[in-house]
Design an enzyme around this catalytic site. Structure first.
Site, PDB file in Angstrom:
ATOM      1  N   SER A   9       0.837  -1.198   0.000  1.00 44.47           N
ATOM      2  CA  SER A   9       0.000   0.000   0.000  1.00 44.47           C
ATOM      3  C   SER A   9       0.869   1.244   0.000  1.00 44.47           C
ATOM      4  CB  SER A   9      -0.917   0.008   1.229  1.00 44.47           C
ATOM      5  OG  SER A   9      -1.599   1.247   1.347  1.00 44.47           O
ATOM      6  N   HIS A  10       0.283   2.360  -0.458  1.00 50.84           N
ATOM      7  CA  HIS A  10       0.978   3.640  -0.403  1.00 50.84           C
ATOM      8  C   HIS A  10       1.034   4.190   1.017  1.00 50.84           C
ATOM      9  CE1 HIS A  10       0.443   3.418  -4.729  1.00 50.84           C
ATOM     10  NE2 HIS A  10       1.179   4.502  -4.870  1.00 50.84           N
ATOM     11  N   SER A  11       0.236   3.633   1.897  1.00 51.70           N
ATOM     12  CA  SER A  11       0.170   4.125   3.275  1.00 51.70           C
ATOM     13  C   SER A  11       0.504   3.004   4.253  1.00 51.70           C
ATOM     14  CB  SER A  11      -1.234   4.672   3.578  1.00 51.70           C
ATOM     15  OG  SER A  11      -1.429   4.855   4.959  1.00 51.70           O
ATOM     16  N   ASP A  67      -2.891  -1.637  -3.454  1.00 51.37           N
ATOM     17  CA  ASP A  67      -3.991  -0.688  -3.414  1.00 51.37           C
ATOM     18  C   ASP A  67      -4.143   0.111  -4.711  1.00 51.37           C
ATOM     19  OD1 ASP A  67      -1.704   0.852  -3.037  1.00 51.37           O
ATOM     20  OD2 ASP A  67      -2.386   1.814  -1.196  1.00 51.37           O
ATOM     21  N   SER A  70       0.544   2.240  -9.040  1.00 49.23           N
ATOM     22  CA  SER A  70       1.999   2.233  -8.868  1.00 49.23           C
ATOM     23  C   SER A  70       2.445   1.174  -7.879  1.00 49.23           C
ATOM     24  CB  SER A  70       2.485   3.613  -8.412  1.00 49.23           C
ATOM     25  OG  SER A  70       1.862   4.014  -7.217  1.00 49.23           O
TER      26      SER A  70
END
Length: 231
Positions: A9-11, A67, A70
């Site tokens: 995930s980006h987070s 997610d 990218s």
């Protein structure tokens, strides 16, 4: 051993939160997270994904869930460096619902291909194969002719159809070669099952078509009659 799962995930918070939710449904499944960048920013980290894959190595295979776009590219780059890329599969599925379905399938002993299919099946009716663990239902609960089977099962667990039972049903059915509906909604969709808002004492009417139709009805019936392992 079971199939492990890597969440990209980006987070970091999203990855950790999704993993925490999955752990409630499938406590024996190894869910590893690779959220955010190495310096704590929003983004993805190839190094984090590779570290998670290294940690998962040596098991029964690994499924990656992501997610955003990218994150997919980062996961694909990591696969190029994986020691056993054949044992690592990238699922095209919604992160949270796909992770829960995949975790439940892995908890039940599904192989890596079936765990991937379980994650992807939350998008719609399953056309997959690979049976989940079986639970026998009482004699006479399942009826049918040829490929079509039905069953009616009363919810006995106190909380009824909440997230955990919905995930168990959806995760198992997604690994079967059958089209299944529960009270008219897609049995392989955790979200659809939760919209039933079926409480204790409600009857679930299960209809299944396909090669694994009888197996599917027995699976749902076994879960319901066992109270999903809840009080």
């Amino acid at each position: 051993m079971t199939v492990s799962i890597v969440v990209v995930s980006h987070s970091e918070n999203i990855a950790d939160g999704a993993a925490e939710l999955a752990a409630q449904m499938a406590p024996d499944v190894l869910v590893l997270t690779a959220g955010g960048t190495a310096d704590g920013r929003i983004g993805t980290s190839l190094e984090k994904v590779l570290a998670a894959l290294d940690h998962a190595a040596g098991g029964d295979g690994t499924v990656i869930l992501t997610d955003l776009g990218s994150a997919v590219m980062t996961a694909e780059s990591a696969l190029e460096f994986a020691e056993d890329p054949a044992g690592v599969l990238l699922a095209d599925a919604p992160l949270v619902e796909g992770l829960v379905a995949a975790s439940v399938a892995a908890q039940g002993g599904a192989d890596v291909q079936a765990v991937k299919r379980a994650a992807e099946a939350v998008r719609g009716p399953s056309q997959n194969s690979g049976p989940p663990p079986q639970r026998e239902v009482s004699e006479g609960s399942v009826t049918g002719q040829g490929p079509d089977f039905t069953g009616d099962f009363e919810l006995i667990n106190q909380a009824g159809m909440h997230a955990r039972p919905a995930a168990k049903i959806a995760g198992g059915l997604s690994a079967l070669d059958a089209e299944v509906t529960v009270n008219g909604v897609d049995g392989a969709s955790m979200t659809a099952l939760m919209t039933l808002a079926a409480g204790k004492g409600s009857v679930l009417h299960v209809e299944a078509r396909g090669v694994d139709a009888e197996r599917a009805v027995n699976y749902v019936g076994g879960l319901v009659q066992a109270g999903f392992g809840e009080p």
